[in-house]
Design a protein around this motif. Structure first.
Motif, PDB file in Angstrom:
ATOM      1  N   LEU A   1      28.746  -8.093  14.026  1.00  0.00           N
ATOM      2  CA  LEU A   1      27.592  -9.118  14.913  1.00  0.00           C
ATOM      3  C   LEU A   1      27.131  -8.994  14.347  1.00  0.00           C
ATOM      4  CD1 LEU A   1      28.532  -6.378  17.879  1.00  0.00           C
ATOM      5  CD2 LEU A   1      28.916  -9.102  17.999  1.00  0.00           C
ATOM      6  N   ARG A   2      25.797  -9.841  13.982  1.00  0.00           N
ATOM      7  CA  ARG A   2      24.524  -9.847  13.672  1.00  0.00           C
ATOM      8  C   ARG A   2      23.226  -9.678  14.686  1.00  0.00           C
ATOM      9  NH1 ARG A   2      22.940 -15.679  10.493  1.00  0.00           N
ATOM     10  NH2 ARG A   2      20.926 -14.066  10.625  1.00  0.00           N
ATOM     11  N   GLU A   3      23.168  -8.275  14.735  1.00  0.00           N
ATOM     12  CA  GLU A   3      21.956  -7.947  15.788  1.00  0.00           C
ATOM     13  C   GLU A   3      20.971  -8.006  16.048  1.00  0.00           C
ATOM     14  OE1 GLU A   3      22.252  -3.026  16.091  1.00  0.00           O
ATOM     15  OE2 GLU A   3      24.099  -2.701  15.176  1.00  0.00           O
ATOM     16  N   ASP A   4      20.429  -8.624  15.196  1.00  0.00           N
ATOM     17  CA  ASP A   4      18.992  -9.942  15.007  1.00  0.00           C
ATOM     18  C   ASP A   4      18.958 -10.913  15.933  1.00  0.00           C
ATOM     19  OD1 ASP A   4      20.931 -10.439  12.949  1.00  0.00           O
ATOM     20  OD2 ASP A   4      18.758 -11.640  11.819  1.00  0.00           O
ATOM     21  N   THR A   5      19.939 -12.087  15.765  1.00  0.00           N
ATOM     22  CA  THR A   5      20.263 -12.905  16.221  1.00  0.00           C
ATOM     23  C   THR A   5      21.307 -13.040  17.477  1.00  0.00           C
ATOM     24  OG1 THR A   5      22.145 -13.686  14.641  1.00  0.00           O
ATOM     25  CG2 THR A   5      19.293 -13.739  14.152  1.00  0.00           C
ATOM     26  N   LYS A   6      21.892 -11.961  17.576  1.00  0.00           N
ATOM     27  CA  LYS A   6      23.095 -12.225  18.930  1.00  0.00           C
ATOM     28  C   LYS A   6      23.945 -12.512  18.566  1.00  0.00           C
ATOM     29  CE  LYS A   6      20.277  -9.105  22.207  1.00  0.00           C
ATOM     30  NZ  LYS A   6      19.091  -8.365  21.231  1.00  0.00           N
ATOM     31  N   GLU A   7      24.584 -12.893  17.722  1.00  0.00           N
ATOM     32  CA  GLU A   7      25.379 -14.081  17.526  1.00  0.00           C
ATOM     33  C   GLU A   7      27.200 -13.047  16.863  1.00  0.00           C
ATOM     34  OE1 GLU A   7      23.880 -17.681  15.764  1.00  0.00           O
ATOM     35  OE2 GLU A   7      23.514 -16.166  13.983  1.00  0.00           O
TER      36      GLU A   7
END
Length: 304
Positions: free
Chosen positions: A146-152
Protein backbone atom coordinates in the motif's frame (compact mmCIF):
# COMPACT_ATOMS: atom_id res chain seq x y z
CA UNK A 1 53.45 -79.21 -12.26
CA UNK A 2 49.76 -79.32 -11.27
CA UNK A 3 47.34 -81.43 -13.24
CA UNK A 4 44.68 -79.88 -15.46
CA UNK A 5 41.75 -81.10 -13.27
CA UNK A 6 43.22 -79.31 -10.24
CA UNK A 7 43.64 -76.06 -12.19
CA UNK A 8 40.07 -76.24 -13.36
CA UNK A 9 38.79 -76.73 -9.81
CA UNK A 10 40.64 -73.70 -8.37
CA UNK A 11 38.36 -70.93 -9.75
CA UNK A 12 35.38 -72.67 -8.21
CA UNK A 13 37.11 -72.75 -4.86
CA UNK A 14 38.01 -69.06 -5.14
CA UNK A 15 34.45 -68.23 -6.13
CA UNK A 16 33.08 -70.05 -3.10
CA UNK A 17 35.54 -68.29 -0.78
CA UNK A 18 34.52 -64.86 -2.18
CA UNK A 19 30.86 -65.69 -1.62
CA UNK A 20 31.42 -66.54 2.03
CA UNK A 21 33.43 -63.36 2.58
CA UNK A 22 30.67 -61.32 0.96
CA UNK A 23 28.00 -62.59 3.33
CA UNK A 24 30.11 -61.91 6.41
CA UNK A 25 30.96 -58.39 5.26
CA UNK A 26 27.42 -57.56 4.19
CA UNK A 27 25.95 -58.34 7.57
CA UNK A 28 27.07 -56.57 10.67
CA UNK A 29 28.02 -58.60 13.70
CA UNK A 30 24.58 -58.18 15.27
CA UNK A 31 22.80 -59.09 11.98
CA UNK A 32 20.28 -56.24 12.46
CA UNK A 33 20.01 -52.65 11.32
CA UNK A 34 20.91 -49.93 13.79
CA UNK A 35 18.87 -46.76 14.24
CA UNK A 36 17.90 -44.03 16.67
CA UNK A 37 14.89 -44.35 18.97
CA UNK A 38 12.54 -41.40 19.44
CA UNK A 39 10.35 -40.52 22.43
CA UNK A 40 7.24 -41.94 20.71
CA UNK A 41 8.67 -45.45 20.53
CA UNK A 42 9.76 -45.21 16.91
CA UNK A 43 13.03 -46.21 15.25
CA UNK A 44 14.72 -44.25 12.45
CA UNK A 45 17.28 -46.03 10.27
CA UNK A 46 19.33 -44.02 7.77
CA UNK A 47 20.75 -46.40 5.17
CA UNK A 48 23.20 -43.69 4.14
CA UNK A 49 24.78 -43.60 7.59
CA UNK A 50 27.91 -45.56 8.38
CA UNK A 51 26.35 -46.51 11.73
CA UNK A 52 23.27 -48.28 10.32
CA UNK A 53 24.97 -51.69 10.15
CA UNK A 54 25.43 -52.01 6.41
CA UNK A 55 28.95 -52.15 5.01
CA UNK A 56 29.96 -50.39 1.80
CA UNK A 57 28.24 -47.75 -0.30
CA UNK A 58 25.73 -50.01 -2.07
CA UNK A 59 25.51 -47.69 -5.05
CA UNK A 60 25.69 -50.72 -7.37
CA UNK A 61 23.81 -53.40 -5.51
CA UNK A 62 23.96 -57.05 -6.56
CA UNK A 63 21.21 -59.60 -6.00
CA UNK A 64 23.27 -61.14 -3.19
CA UNK A 65 23.47 -57.78 -1.42
CA UNK A 66 19.70 -57.28 -1.76
CA UNK A 67 19.18 -60.73 -0.30
CA UNK A 68 21.51 -59.91 2.60
CA UNK A 69 19.68 -56.63 3.24
CA UNK A 70 16.32 -58.45 3.20
CA UNK A 71 17.61 -60.80 5.89
CA UNK A 72 18.83 -57.94 8.05
CA UNK A 73 15.53 -56.15 7.69
CA UNK A 74 13.55 -59.26 8.67
CA UNK A 75 15.73 -59.77 11.73
CA UNK A 76 15.42 -56.10 12.66
CA UNK A 77 11.64 -56.05 12.38
CA UNK A 78 11.41 -59.15 14.55
CA UNK A 79 13.65 -57.59 17.21
CA UNK A 80 11.82 -54.23 17.15
CA UNK A 81 8.48 -55.97 17.62
CA UNK A 82 9.87 -57.91 20.60
CA UNK A 83 11.10 -54.63 22.09
CA UNK A 84 7.67 -53.05 21.71
CA UNK A 85 8.71 -50.51 19.10
CA UNK A 86 5.86 -48.93 17.13
CA UNK A 87 6.92 -47.05 14.00
CA UNK A 88 9.94 -47.67 11.80
CA UNK A 89 11.27 -44.87 9.61
CA UNK A 90 13.59 -46.06 6.85
CA UNK A 91 15.55 -43.32 5.08
CA UNK A 92 16.77 -44.52 1.68
CA UNK A 93 19.27 -42.30 -0.21
CA UNK A 94 18.48 -41.95 -3.91
CA UNK A 95 21.58 -43.95 -4.93
CA UNK A 96 20.36 -46.86 -2.78
CA UNK A 97 16.86 -46.92 -4.24
CA UNK A 98 17.24 -50.61 -5.08
CA UNK A 99 16.45 -51.30 -1.43
CA UNK A 100 12.94 -49.81 -1.78
CA UNK A 101 11.27 -52.92 -3.34
CA UNK A 102 12.88 -55.11 -0.67
CA UNK A 103 11.44 -52.93 2.10
CA UNK A 104 8.06 -52.76 0.35
CA UNK A 105 7.89 -56.56 0.27
CA UNK A 106 8.20 -56.50 4.08
CA UNK A 107 5.36 -54.04 4.66
CA UNK A 108 7.00 -50.64 4.24
CA UNK A 109 5.21 -47.78 2.46
CA UNK A 110 6.32 -44.43 1.08
CA UNK A 111 5.82 -41.54 3.49
CA UNK A 112 7.59 -38.70 1.66
CA UNK A 113 10.57 -37.91 -0.52
CA UNK A 114 13.01 -35.04 -0.91
CA UNK A 115 15.70 -34.22 -3.45
CA UNK A 116 18.13 -36.98 -2.48
CA UNK A 117 16.21 -39.52 -0.40
CA UNK A 118 12.88 -41.23 0.16
CA UNK A 119 11.40 -42.01 3.57
CA UNK A 120 9.58 -45.29 4.06
CA UNK A 121 7.56 -46.26 7.11
CA UNK A 122 6.16 -49.39 8.72
CA UNK A 123 3.67 -49.60 11.62
CA UNK A 124 4.46 -52.58 13.85
CA UNK A 125 1.58 -52.91 16.38
CA UNK A 126 -1.74 -54.48 15.46
CA UNK A 127 -4.55 -52.09 14.59
CA UNK A 128 -4.70 -48.89 12.60
CA UNK A 129 -1.53 -47.02 11.72
CA UNK A 130 -0.83 -43.97 13.90
CA UNK A 131 2.02 -42.53 11.84
CA UNK A 132 1.15 -38.91 10.98
CA UNK A 133 0.71 -37.98 7.34
CA UNK A 134 3.31 -35.88 5.59
CA UNK A 135 2.65 -32.18 4.86
CA UNK A 136 -0.98 -31.70 3.83
CA UNK A 137 -0.73 -28.13 2.51
CA UNK A 138 1.43 -25.93 0.36
CA UNK A 139 1.68 -22.27 1.41
CA UNK A 140 1.24 -19.37 -0.97
CA UNK A 141 1.72 -15.77 0.19
CA UNK A 142 0.64 -12.53 -1.47
CA UNK A 143 1.77 -9.02 -0.66
CA UNK A 144 -0.82 -6.24 -0.51
CA UNK A 145 1.60 -3.33 -0.86
CA UNK A 146 0.00 0.00 0.00
CA UNK A 147 0.83 3.64 -0.63
CA UNK A 148 -1.03 5.25 2.24
CA UNK A 149 -0.51 8.77 0.87
CA UNK A 150 -2.34 8.02 -2.41
CA UNK A 151 -4.40 5.04 -1.20
CA UNK A 152 -3.05 2.88 -4.01
CA UNK A 153 -2.17 -0.80 -4.07
CA UNK A 154 0.48 -2.58 -6.15
CA UNK A 155 -1.01 -5.02 -8.69
CA UNK A 156 0.43 -7.25 -11.42
CA UNK A 157 -0.63 -9.27 -14.45
CA UNK A 158 0.89 -12.76 -14.30
CA UNK A 159 2.41 -14.03 -17.55
CA UNK A 160 2.18 -17.70 -16.58
CA UNK A 161 -1.56 -17.88 -15.85
CA UNK A 162 -4.55 -18.49 -18.12
CA UNK A 163 -6.07 -15.37 -16.56
CA UNK A 164 -3.04 -13.22 -17.43
CA UNK A 165 -5.29 -10.26 -18.26
CA UNK A 166 -6.51 -10.04 -14.66
CA UNK A 167 -4.91 -7.74 -12.12
CA UNK A 168 -3.81 -9.51 -8.94
CA UNK A 169 -1.57 -9.09 -5.91
CA UNK A 170 2.07 -10.14 -6.38
CA UNK A 171 3.11 -13.28 -4.52
CA UNK A 172 4.21 -16.90 -4.70
CA UNK A 173 5.02 -20.05 -2.74
CA UNK A 174 6.81 -19.84 0.59
CA UNK A 175 10.30 -21.37 0.74
CA UNK A 176 11.20 -23.84 3.52
CA UNK A 177 12.09 -22.01 6.74
CA UNK A 178 10.53 -18.75 5.55
CA UNK A 179 7.97 -16.77 7.55
CA UNK A 180 4.84 -15.41 5.83
CA UNK A 181 6.02 -11.82 5.91
CA UNK A 182 9.44 -12.75 4.55
CA UNK A 183 7.84 -14.57 1.62
CA UNK A 184 5.59 -11.61 0.83
CA UNK A 185 8.45 -9.10 0.88
CA UNK A 186 10.68 -11.36 -1.24
CA UNK A 187 8.04 -12.20 -3.84
CA UNK A 188 6.98 -8.56 -4.21
CA UNK A 189 10.55 -7.47 -4.83
CA UNK A 190 11.27 -10.32 -7.27
CA UNK A 191 8.15 -9.59 -9.32
CA UNK A 192 7.95 -5.79 -9.17
CA UNK A 193 11.27 -4.39 -7.92
CA UNK A 194 9.44 -2.65 -5.04
CA UNK A 195 10.99 -2.84 -1.58
CA UNK A 196 8.47 -3.18 1.27
CA UNK A 197 8.12 -4.19 4.90
CA UNK A 198 5.66 -6.49 6.66
CA UNK A 199 2.81 -4.94 8.65
CA UNK A 200 0.20 -7.63 9.27
CA UNK A 201 -1.86 -10.50 7.86
CA UNK A 202 -5.12 -9.39 6.26
CA UNK A 203 -6.75 -12.73 5.43
CA UNK A 204 -6.15 -16.48 4.92
CA UNK A 205 -7.74 -18.69 2.29
CA UNK A 206 -7.80 -22.51 2.54
CA UNK A 207 -8.56 -24.64 -0.54
CA UNK A 208 -8.52 -28.44 -0.77
CA UNK A 209 -7.51 -30.50 -3.83
CA UNK A 210 -5.70 -27.49 -5.27
CA UNK A 211 -4.71 -28.35 -8.89
CA UNK A 212 -1.18 -26.95 -8.53
CA UNK A 213 -0.42 -28.64 -5.20
CA UNK A 214 -0.05 -32.26 -6.39
CA UNK A 215 -3.36 -33.27 -4.83
CA UNK A 216 -2.67 -31.50 -1.52
CA UNK A 217 -4.46 -28.54 0.01
CA UNK A 218 -3.43 -24.90 -0.34
CA UNK A 219 -3.11 -22.05 2.15
CA UNK A 220 -3.06 -18.57 0.61
CA UNK A 221 -2.04 -15.84 3.05
CA UNK A 222 -2.39 -12.16 2.17
CA UNK A 223 0.00 -9.84 4.03
CA UNK A 224 -0.32 -6.08 4.31
CA UNK A 225 2.99 -4.46 3.38
CA UNK A 226 4.17 -0.88 3.53
CA UNK A 227 5.91 0.37 0.39
CA UNK A 228 9.46 1.65 0.90
CA UNK A 229 9.72 2.86 -2.69
CA UNK A 230 7.42 3.66 -5.60
CA UNK A 231 9.45 3.10 -8.79
CA UNK A 232 8.37 -0.14 -10.51
CA UNK A 233 10.92 -2.39 -12.25
CA UNK A 234 8.95 -5.59 -12.85
CA UNK A 235 10.28 -9.00 -13.88
CA UNK A 236 9.41 -9.44 -17.56
CA UNK A 237 9.81 -13.22 -17.42
CA UNK A 238 6.92 -13.59 -14.95
CA UNK A 239 4.95 -10.34 -15.18
CA UNK A 240 3.45 -8.68 -18.27
CA UNK A 241 2.01 -5.70 -16.42
CA UNK A 242 2.51 -3.91 -13.10
CA UNK A 243 1.08 -0.66 -11.75
CA UNK A 244 -0.22 1.24 -8.74
CA UNK A 245 -4.03 1.03 -8.72
CA UNK A 246 -6.50 2.96 -6.62
CA UNK A 247 -7.85 0.62 -3.92
CA UNK A 248 -11.43 1.69 -4.72
CA UNK A 249 -10.90 0.65 -8.35
CA UNK A 250 -9.57 -2.76 -7.31
CA UNK A 251 -12.58 -3.25 -5.04
CA UNK A 252 -14.99 -2.80 -7.97
CA UNK A 253 -12.90 -4.04 -10.91
CA UNK A 254 -14.23 -6.82 -13.17
CA UNK A 255 -10.66 -7.64 -14.22
CA UNK A 256 -9.53 -9.16 -10.96
CA UNK A 257 -10.17 -12.21 -8.79
CA UNK A 258 -12.86 -12.40 -6.13
CA UNK A 259 -10.28 -12.68 -3.36
CA UNK A 260 -8.51 -9.52 -4.58
CA UNK A 261 -11.84 -7.71 -4.45
CA UNK A 262 -12.39 -8.79 -0.85
CA UNK A 263 -8.85 -7.80 0.13
CA UNK A 264 -9.42 -4.37 -1.41
CA UNK A 265 -12.59 -3.98 0.65
CA UNK A 266 -10.64 -4.89 3.80
CA UNK A 267 -8.05 -2.25 2.93
CA UNK A 268 -10.73 0.39 2.33
CA UNK A 269 -12.23 -0.44 5.72
CA UNK A 270 -8.77 -0.14 7.28
CA UNK A 271 -8.19 3.25 5.71
CA UNK A 272 -11.59 4.41 6.96
CA UNK A 273 -11.76 2.88 10.45
CA UNK A 274 -8.12 2.12 11.23
CA UNK A 275 -6.10 -0.98 10.41
CA UNK A 276 -6.30 -2.14 14.01
CA UNK A 277 -9.84 -3.21 13.06
CA UNK A 278 -8.66 -5.61 10.34
CA UNK A 279 -5.01 -6.45 11.04
CA UNK A 280 -3.87 -9.85 12.30
CA UNK A 281 -0.67 -8.78 13.97
CA UNK A 282 2.46 -10.74 14.86
CA UNK A 283 4.60 -11.20 17.95
CA UNK A 284 7.82 -13.17 18.20
CA UNK A 285 8.06 -15.32 21.32
CA UNK A 286 10.58 -17.84 22.69
CA UNK A 287 9.77 -21.47 21.93
CA UNK A 288 9.96 -24.36 24.38
CA UNK A 289 12.85 -25.70 22.29
CA UNK A 290 16.32 -24.42 23.10
CA UNK A 291 17.49 -21.34 21.17
CA UNK A 292 14.33 -21.18 19.06
CA UNK A 293 11.56 -18.63 18.64
CA UNK A 294 8.21 -18.63 16.88
CA UNK A 295 5.85 -16.04 15.45
CA UNK A 296 2.35 -15.80 16.91
CA UNK A 297 -0.37 -14.11 14.83
CA UNK A 298 -3.48 -12.59 16.42
CA UNK A 299 -5.59 -9.46 16.64
CA UNK A 300 -4.14 -6.67 18.74
CA UNK A 301 -5.00 -6.76 22.44
CA UNK A 302 -4.15 -4.29 25.20
CA UNK A 303 -0.94 -5.03 27.07
CA UNK A 304 -1.71 -6.29 30.57
Amino acid sequence: MQSLPRLLKRPKLLSYTWRVKFHTSCLSQQDVLMGTVDKWGGVTVDLGSADCGLEGTYTHTSLRELDAFAGMLRNSLKQWKMEGKKAVWLKVPILQSRFVPVAASQGFQFHHADKDYSMLTAWLPAGSCKIPHFASHQVGVAGCVLREDTKEVLVVQDRNRETSHMWKLPGGLSDPGEYFGETAVREVFEETGIQSEFQSILTIRQLHNYPGAFGKSDLYIVCRLRALGHVIDHCTEEIIGCKWMDVSELATSQSTSLISTHVARLVLYGFREGFDKVDIGMKELPAVFRNMTYKLYHRQIPDS
